[in-house]
Scaffold this motif. Structure first.
Motif, PDB file in Angstrom:
ATOM      1  N   MET A  34       0.863  -1.181   0.000  1.00 51.43           N
ATOM      2  CA  MET A  34       0.000   0.000   0.000  1.00 51.43           C
ATOM      3  C   MET A  34       0.895   1.226   0.000  1.00 51.43           C
ATOM      4  SD  MET A  34      -3.119  -0.947   2.616  1.00 51.43           S
ATOM      5  CE  MET A  34      -4.208   0.329   1.981  1.00 51.43           C
ATOM      6  N   GLY A  35       0.390   2.312  -0.551  1.00 54.84           N
ATOM      7  CA  GLY A  35       1.226   3.496  -0.557  1.00 54.84           C
ATOM      8  C   GLY A  35       0.523   4.692  -1.133  1.00 54.84           C
ATOM      9  N   TRP A  36       1.337   5.648  -1.557  1.00 49.67           N
ATOM     10  CA  TRP A  36       0.835   6.942  -2.000  1.00 49.67           C
ATOM     11  C   TRP A  36       1.543   7.399  -3.277  1.00 49.67           C
ATOM     12  CZ3 TRP A  36      -3.190   9.048   0.674  1.00 49.67           C
ATOM     13  CH2 TRP A  36      -3.461   8.495   1.925  1.00 49.67           C
ATOM     14  N   TYR A  37       0.757   7.940  -4.177  1.00 50.19           N
ATOM     15  CA  TYR A  37       1.245   8.595  -5.376  1.00 50.19           C
ATOM     16  C   TYR A  37       0.714  10.023  -5.346  1.00 50.19           C
ATOM     17  CZ  TYR A  37       2.588   4.103  -7.459  1.00 50.19           C
ATOM     18  OH  TYR A  37       3.180   2.886  -7.739  1.00 50.19           O
ATOM     19  N   ARG A  38       1.285  10.877  -6.184  1.00 49.32           N
ATOM     20  CA  ARG A  38       0.780  12.233  -6.297  1.00 49.32           C
ATOM     21  C   ARG A  38       0.867  12.709  -7.732  1.00 49.32           C
ATOM     22  NH1 ARG A  38       5.525  15.539  -2.992  1.00 49.32           N
ATOM     23  NH2 ARG A  38       7.162  15.369  -4.596  1.00 49.32           N
ATOM     24  N   GLN A  39       0.017  13.688  -8.038  1.00 54.40           N
ATOM     25  CA  GLN A  39       0.005  14.273  -9.368  1.00 54.40           C
ATOM     26  C   GLN A  39      -0.189  15.772  -9.245  1.00 54.40           C
ATOM     27  OE1 GLN A  39      -2.788  12.516 -12.123  1.00 54.40           O
ATOM     28  NE2 GLN A  39      -1.663  13.315 -13.873  1.00 54.40           N
ATOM     29  N   ALA A  40       0.808  16.499  -9.687  1.00 53.87           N
ATOM     30  CA  ALA A  40       0.734  17.957  -9.698  1.00 53.87           C
ATOM     31  C   ALA A  40       0.165  18.408 -11.045  1.00 53.87           C
ATOM     32  CB  ALA A  40       2.116  18.549  -9.479  1.00 53.87           C
ATOM     33  N   PRO A  41      -0.390  19.606 -11.121  1.00 51.35           N
ATOM     34  CA  PRO A  41      -0.960  20.099 -12.373  1.00 51.35           C
ATOM     35  C   PRO A  41       0.060  20.053 -13.507  1.00 51.35           C
ATOM     36  CG  PRO A  41      -1.591  21.531 -10.577  1.00 51.35           C
ATOM     37  CD  PRO A  41      -0.593  20.563 -10.011  1.00 51.35           C
ATOM     38  N   GLY A  42      -0.327  19.468 -14.619  1.00 53.16           N
ATOM     39  CA  GLY A  42       0.533  19.416 -15.790  1.00 53.16           C
ATOM     40  C   GLY A  42       1.636  18.377 -15.715  1.00 53.16           C
ATOM     41  N   LYS A  43       1.636  17.574 -14.659  1.00 53.02           N
ATOM     42  CA  LYS A  43       2.690  16.572 -14.507  1.00 53.02           C
ATOM     43  C   LYS A  43       2.092  15.169 -14.428  1.00 53.02           C
ATOM     44  CE  LYS A  43       6.087  19.525 -12.233  1.00 53.02           C
ATOM     45  NZ  LYS A  43       7.035  19.643 -11.085  1.00 53.02           N
ATOM     46  N   ARG A  44       2.938  14.171 -14.608  1.00 52.66           N
ATOM     47  CA  ARG A  44       2.503  12.796 -14.522  1.00 52.66           C
ATOM     48  C   ARG A  44       2.393  12.357 -13.058  1.00 52.66           C
ATOM     49  NH1 ARG A  44       6.011   9.230 -18.677  1.00 52.66           N
ATOM     50  NH2 ARG A  44       4.401   7.742 -18.122  1.00 52.66           N
ATOM     51  N   ARG A  45       1.557  11.351 -12.848  1.00 49.76           N
ATOM     52  CA  ARG A  45       1.447  10.791 -11.514  1.00 49.76           C
ATOM     53  C   ARG A  45       2.762  10.103 -11.147  1.00 49.76           C
ATOM     54  NH1 ARG A  45      -3.964   7.554  -9.877  1.00 49.76           N
ATOM     55  NH2 ARG A  45      -4.746   9.465 -10.871  1.00 49.76           N
ATOM     56  N   GLU A  46       3.214  10.334  -9.919  1.00 55.24           N
ATOM     57  CA  GLU A  46       4.495   9.774  -9.501  1.00 55.24           C
ATOM     58  C   GLU A  46       4.382   9.109  -8.137  1.00 55.24           C
ATOM     59  OE1 GLU A  46       7.429  12.834  -8.937  1.00 55.24           O
ATOM     60  OE2 GLU A  46       6.255  13.876  -7.410  1.00 55.24           O
ATOM     61  N   LEU A  47       5.246   8.126  -7.935  1.00 55.25           N
ATOM     62  CA  LEU A  47       5.292   7.446  -6.646  1.00 55.25           C
ATOM     63  C   LEU A  47       5.829   8.392  -5.581  1.00 55.25           C
ATOM     64  CD1 LEU A  47       5.257   4.781  -4.917  1.00 55.25           C
ATOM     65  CD2 LEU A  47       7.649   4.531  -5.584  1.00 55.25           C
ATOM     66  N   VAL A  48       5.200   8.370  -4.407  1.00 59.47           N
ATOM     67  CA  VAL A  48       5.694   9.131  -3.257  1.00 59.47           C
ATOM     68  C   VAL A  48       6.334   8.173  -2.260  1.00 59.47           C
ATOM     69  CG1 VAL A  48       5.081  10.622  -1.329  1.00 59.47           C
ATOM     70  CG2 VAL A  48       3.944  10.908  -3.552  1.00 59.47           C
ATOM     71  N   ALA A  49       5.551   7.184  -1.829  1.00 55.71           N
ATOM     72  CA  ALA A  49       6.057   6.237  -0.831  1.00 55.71           C
ATOM     73  C   ALA A  49       5.196   4.985  -0.869  1.00 55.71           C
ATOM     74  CB  ALA A  49       6.028   6.846   0.563  1.00 55.71           C
ATOM     75  N   VAL A  50       5.811   3.850  -0.571  1.00 51.78           N
ATOM     76  CA  VAL A  50       5.092   2.590  -0.558  1.00 51.78           C
ATOM     77  C   VAL A  50       5.636   1.725   0.578  1.00 51.78           C
ATOM     78  CG1 VAL A  50       6.641   1.462  -2.187  1.00 51.78           C
ATOM     79  CG2 VAL A  50       4.296   0.650  -1.962  1.00 51.78           C
ATOM     80  N   ILE A  51       4.761   0.912   1.158  1.00 53.06           N
ATOM     81  CA  ILE A  51       5.159  -0.028   2.199  1.00 53.06           C
ATOM     82  C   ILE A  51       4.592  -1.397   1.848  1.00 53.06           C
ATOM     83  CG2 ILE A  51       3.190   0.640   3.661  1.00 53.06           C
ATOM     84  CD1 ILE A  51       5.057   0.068   6.089  1.00 53.06           C
ATOM     85  N   THR A  52       5.431  -2.408   1.922  1.00 55.65           N
ATOM     86  CA  THR A  52       4.989  -3.748   1.568  1.00 55.65           C
ATOM     87  C   THR A  52       4.334  -4.432   2.756  1.00 55.65           C
ATOM     88  OG1 THR A  52       7.040  -4.843   2.219  1.00 55.65           O
ATOM     89  CG2 THR A  52       6.934  -3.932  -0.024  1.00 55.65           C
ATOM     90  N   TYR A  53       3.743  -5.575   2.498  1.00 56.21           N
ATOM     91  CA  TYR A  53       3.112  -6.337   3.568  1.00 56.21           C
ATOM     92  C   TYR A  53       4.141  -6.699   4.634  1.00 56.21           C
ATOM     93  CZ  TYR A  53       0.637 -10.062   5.958  1.00 56.21           C
ATOM     94  OH  TYR A  53       0.035 -10.844   6.915  1.00 56.21           O
ATOM     95  N   GLY A  54       5.390  -6.921   4.214  1.00 59.14           N
ATOM     96  CA  GLY A  54       6.441  -7.275   5.156  1.00 59.14           C
ATOM     97  C   GLY A  54       7.047  -6.088   5.881  1.00 59.14           C
ATOM     98  N   GLY A  55       6.623  -4.888   5.521  1.00 57.05           N
ATOM     99  CA  GLY A  55       7.104  -3.706   6.224  1.00 57.05           C
ATOM    100  C   GLY A  55       8.239  -2.966   5.535  1.00 57.05           C
ATOM    101  N   ASN A  56       8.651  -3.429   4.361  1.00 51.47           N
ATOM    102  CA  ASN A  56       9.691  -2.694   3.635  1.00 51.47           C
ATOM    103  C   ASN A  56       9.102  -1.428   3.027  1.00 51.47           C
ATOM    104  OD1 ASN A  56      11.729  -4.654   4.086  1.00 51.47           O
ATOM    105  ND2 ASN A  56      10.823  -5.928   2.491  1.00 51.47           N
ATOM    106  N   THR A  57       9.886  -0.354   3.032  1.00 54.02           N
ATOM    107  CA  THR A  57       9.414   0.921   2.513  1.00 54.02           C
ATOM    108  C   THR A  57      10.304   1.410   1.372  1.00 54.02           C
ATOM    109  OG1 THR A  57      10.692   2.129   4.166  1.00 54.02           O
ATOM    110  CG2 THR A  57       8.397   1.629   4.699  1.00 54.02           C
ATOM    111  N   ASN A  58       9.705   2.222   0.528  1.00 53.65           N
ATOM    112  CA  ASN A  58      10.425   2.841  -0.573  1.00 53.65           C
ATOM    113  C   ASN A  58       9.888   4.246  -0.742  1.00 53.65           C
ATOM    114  OD1 ASN A  58      12.231   2.982  -2.773  1.00 53.65           O
ATOM    115  ND2 ASN A  58      10.569   2.545  -4.202  1.00 53.65           N
ATOM    116  N   TYR A  59      10.794   5.208  -0.894  1.00 58.69           N
ATOM    117  CA  TYR A  59      10.400   6.610  -0.995  1.00 58.69           C
ATOM    118  C   TYR A  59      10.978   7.248  -2.247  1.00 58.69           C
ATOM    119  CZ  TYR A  59       9.163   6.328   3.974  1.00 58.69           C
ATOM    120  OH  TYR A  59       8.598   5.982   5.185  1.00 58.69           O
ATOM    121  N   SER A  60      10.252   8.212  -2.755  1.00 56.08           N
ATOM    122  CA  SER A  60      10.802   9.067  -3.785  1.00 56.08           C
ATOM    123  C   SER A  60      11.941   9.869  -3.186  1.00 56.08           C
ATOM    124  CB  SER A  60       9.704  10.004  -4.303  1.00 56.08           C
ATOM    125  OG  SER A  60      10.267  11.078  -5.016  1.00 56.08           O
ATOM    126  N   ASP A  61      12.980  10.132  -3.961  1.00 54.10           N
ATOM    127  CA  ASP A  61      14.119  10.912  -3.466  1.00 54.10           C
ATOM    128  C   ASP A  61      13.677  12.285  -2.973  1.00 54.10           C
ATOM    129  OD1 ASP A  61      16.592   9.705  -5.874  1.00 54.10           O
ATOM    130  OD2 ASP A  61      15.898   8.886  -3.960  1.00 54.10           O
TER     131      ASP A  61
END
Length: 116
Positions: A34-61
């Motif tokens: 589960m996680g979060w994406y975002r989309q700013a006006p005029g831009k593509r949707r991008e990954l913000v942060a995600v967490i796996t079922y096992g608890g691993n996380t990944n973030y946009s720089d």
């Protein structure tokens, strides 16, 4: 049918904080991530942060060190704590859930506006 309902968006001054929440309901067994994406006006949707079922996380720089993604006590909730918000964080934020069959589900979107 799976529904993701978000809450917590709004208007905040630069340097401030907001917390987004997302709760899933419907017919599902478990989400692999589960996680979060975002989309700013005029831009593509991008990954913000995600967490796996096992608890691993990944973030946009662009948000590392400022945002924190976490699962709730139940398997159907996810949060995004956003600190030190910047003007460029302004966007519509979408909750996302991925099933074990790689089916992607999306929330309706929550507006986050950061004033400079």
């Amino acid at each position: 049918q799976v529904q993701l309902v978000e809450s917590g968006g709004g208007l905040v001054q630069a340097g401030g904080s907001l917390k987004l929440s997302c709760e899933a309901s419907g017919n599902f067994f478990r989400f692999n991530a589960m996680g979060w994406y975002r989309q700013a006006p005029g831009k593509r949707r991008e990954l913000v942060a995600v967490i796996t079922y096992g608890g691993n996380t990944n973030y946009s720089d662009s948000v590392k060190g400022r945002f924190t993604v976490a699962r709730g006590n139940t398997e159907n909730t996810v949060y995004l704590q956003m600190n030190s918000l910047k003007f460029e964080d302004t966007a519509v934020y979408y909750c996302n859930a991925r099933s074990k069959f790689d089916v992607m589900y999306w929330g309706q979107g929550s507006q986050v506006t950061v004033s400079s």
